[in-house]
Design a protein around this motif. Structure first.
Motif, PDB file in Angstrom:
ATOM      1  N   PHE A  34       4.134   6.119 -12.693  1.00  0.00           N
ATOM      2  CA  PHE A  34       4.289   5.615 -14.058  1.00  0.00           C
ATOM      3  C   PHE A  34       3.607   4.263 -14.242  1.00  0.00           C
ATOM      4  N   ALA A  35       3.239   3.990 -15.495  1.00  0.00           N
ATOM      5  CA  ALA A  35       2.633   2.717 -15.888  1.00  0.00           C
ATOM      6  C   ALA A  35       3.571   2.023 -16.869  1.00  0.00           C
ATOM      7  N   THR A  36       3.383   0.732 -17.043  1.00  0.00           N
ATOM      8  CA  THR A  36       4.137  -0.003 -18.065  1.00  0.00           C
ATOM      9  C   THR A  36       3.170  -0.424 -19.173  1.00  0.00           C
ATOM     10  N   SER A  39       0.983   1.159 -24.033  1.00  0.00           N
ATOM     11  CA  SER A  39       0.358   2.488 -24.185  1.00  0.00           C
ATOM     12  C   SER A  39       1.299   3.657 -23.906  1.00  0.00           C
ATOM     13  N   PRO A  40       2.075   3.652 -22.802  1.00  0.00           N
ATOM     14  CA  PRO A  40       2.896   4.840 -22.521  1.00  0.00           C
ATOM     15  C   PRO A  40       4.284   4.850 -23.171  1.00  0.00           C
ATOM     16  N   VAL A  41       4.604   3.850 -24.019  1.00  0.00           N
ATOM     17  CA  VAL A  41       5.955   3.790 -24.587  1.00  0.00           C
ATOM     18  C   VAL A  41       6.278   5.058 -25.400  1.00  0.00           C
ATOM     19  N   GLY A 132      -2.498   3.417 -18.117  1.00  0.00           N
ATOM     20  CA  GLY A 132      -3.055   2.843 -19.338  1.00  0.00           C
ATOM     21  C   GLY A 132      -4.412   2.269 -18.963  1.00  0.00           C
ATOM     22  N   ILE A 133      -5.056   1.595 -19.900  1.00  0.00           N
ATOM     23  CA  ILE A 133      -6.321   0.915 -19.571  1.00  0.00           C
ATOM     24  C   ILE A 133      -6.274  -0.485 -20.173  1.00  0.00           C
ATOM     25  N   GLY A 134      -6.636  -1.477 -19.389  1.00  0.00           N
ATOM     26  CA  GLY A 134      -6.672  -2.845 -19.909  1.00  0.00           C
ATOM     27  C   GLY A 134      -7.908  -3.043 -20.778  1.00  0.00           C
ATOM     28  N   ARG A 167       1.723 -11.602 -25.167  1.00  0.00           N
ATOM     29  CA  ARG A 167       2.527 -11.181 -26.317  1.00  0.00           C
ATOM     30  C   ARG A 167       3.964 -10.813 -25.918  1.00  0.00           C
ATOM     31  N   PHE A 168       4.185 -10.504 -24.654  1.00  0.00           N
ATOM     32  CA  PHE A 168       5.531 -10.137 -24.195  1.00  0.00           C
ATOM     33  C   PHE A 168       6.344 -11.359 -23.749  1.00  0.00           C
ATOM     34  N   PHE A 169       5.691 -12.512 -23.635  1.00  0.00           N
ATOM     35  CA  PHE A 169       6.362 -13.708 -23.093  1.00  0.00           C
ATOM     36  C   PHE A 169       6.498 -14.766 -24.194  1.00  0.00           C
TER      37      PHE A 169
HETATM   38  C1  F6R Z   1       0.740  -1.583 -16.419  1.00  0.00           C
HETATM   39  C2  F6R Z   1      -0.640  -1.312 -16.072  1.00  0.00           C
HETATM   40  C3  F6R Z   1      -1.763  -1.856 -16.876  1.00  0.00           C
HETATM   41  C4  F6R Z   1      -1.678  -1.440 -18.340  1.00  0.00           C
HETATM   42  C5  F6R Z   1      -2.849  -2.034 -19.125  1.00  0.00           C
HETATM   43  C6  F6R Z   1      -2.744  -1.709 -20.596  1.00  0.00           C
HETATM   44  O1  F6R Z   1       1.609  -0.935 -15.498  1.00  0.00           O
HETATM   45  O2  F6R Z   1      -0.858  -0.663 -15.107  1.00  0.00           O
HETATM   46  O3  F6R Z   1      -2.971  -1.403 -16.333  1.00  0.00           O
HETATM   47  O4  F6R Z   1      -1.712  -0.046 -18.428  1.00  0.00           O
HETATM   48  O5  F6R Z   1      -2.871  -3.405 -18.960  1.00  0.00           O
HETATM   49  O6  F6R Z   1      -1.625  -2.323 -21.134  1.00  0.00           O
HETATM   50  P1  F6R Z   1      -1.125  -1.973 -22.604  1.00  0.00           P
HETATM   51  O7  F6R Z   1      -0.730  -0.532 -22.570  1.00  0.00           O
HETATM   52  O8  F6R Z   1       0.055  -2.860 -22.845  1.00  0.00           O
HETATM   53  O9  F6R Z   1      -2.259  -2.225 -23.512  1.00  0.00           O
END
Ligand code: F6R
Length: 258
Positions: A34-36, A39-41, A132-134, A167-169
């Protein structure tokens, strides 16, 4: 690589969750990665709905998360353990001992990363890894320059990722500078990869990952090396894809064939 372009975030989340649910229905003791992040919410919301309304059963599932901030304990509101509990684990019937998130507070990060890799191997490897992708093209926290063979380790976040995640902090200065991250090599060993990409700020990174050269400067481009990678993107994230008409055509043909 399969590229599925959906009209919006909800459609993308439902389609991606269907892939996860099909696997869990077919293999109740599946190992999921899983990713955080944002994106995956929607995908996790849909898994919760499928659990509540259709009895999707997670009692035998094992999970491994991609990453965790260094210095944040699991009960910190911005830790990825807390995120997973809030957005998924607390709402489905998964035993907590089956869920794994790298430790950000170990006294010996190298040993704890090695242990994490061993736990994945002992569980039989990851069947399906959600990604997800940064905006800089990273997967997990494999920032530009991360070896495509890298393993779980401590990494230093780029300023762009720190900006993106601030944005989360409360304050940007609260964002940890380091994280523990599965490596690109670790991720590529999963039997299937599923990426979710949403929003205009992902368009350039997604185009580079899917249609550009394979390079450690865009670690998401490593998906091109994987025989079973599927990308779910919404219209905005797909905006930079040159071959979009072809990807849509492929999906149309496969719907006709089924
Ligand atoms: C988080 C992760 C990161 C995020 C990426 C996109 O577990 O692995 O690679 O997927 O930074 O983040 P969001 O979805 O918040 O744009």
């Amino acid at each position: 690589m399969d590229i599925v372009i959906c009209r919006n975030y909800d459609a993308l989340s439902r389609a991606a969750a269907r892939v996860v649910a099909d696997l869990v229905n077919h293999k109740p003791d599946a190992v999921l990665g899983f990713a955080t992040g944002s994106s995956p919410v929607g995908l996790y919301k849909e898994l919760i709905r499928l659990h509540e309304e259709e009895g999707l059963d997670f009692s035998k599932v094992t999970t491994f998360n991609l990453d965790e901030y260094v210095g944040l304990p699991g009960d910190h509101p911005q830790s990825y353990r807390h995120f997973m509990n809030q957005n998924l684990f607390d709402h489905i019937n998964i035993p907590v001992q089956n869920t794994h998130v790298p430790s950000g507070t170990s006294a010996n990060h190298a040993a704890s990363c090695e242990w994490y890799e061993k736990r994945i191997r002992d569980a039989g490897g990851i069947d399906l890894q959600v990604l997800g992708i940064g905006s800089d093209g990273h997967i997990a926290f494999n920032e530009p320059g991360s070896s495509l063979g890298s393993r779980t380790r401590m990494v230093t976040l780029t300023e762009q990722t720190i900006d993106d995640n601030s944005r989360f902090f409360k304050r940007k200065s609260d964002v940890p500078r380091h994280a523990i991250s599965m490596g690109v090599g670790t991720i590529l060993e999963a039997r299937k990869l599923l990426m979710v990409a949403s929003g205009k700020n992902k368009a350039a990174a997604l185009a580079a990952a899917v249609e550009g050269p394979i390079t450690s400067m865009i670690t998401a481009s490593a998906l091109q090396l994987h025989p079973e990678a599927i990308v779910f993107a919404d219209d905005d994230a797909a905006a930079g894809l040159k071959m979009r008409a072809y990807y849509d055509w492929i999906q149309k043909q496969s719907k006709k064939a089924n």
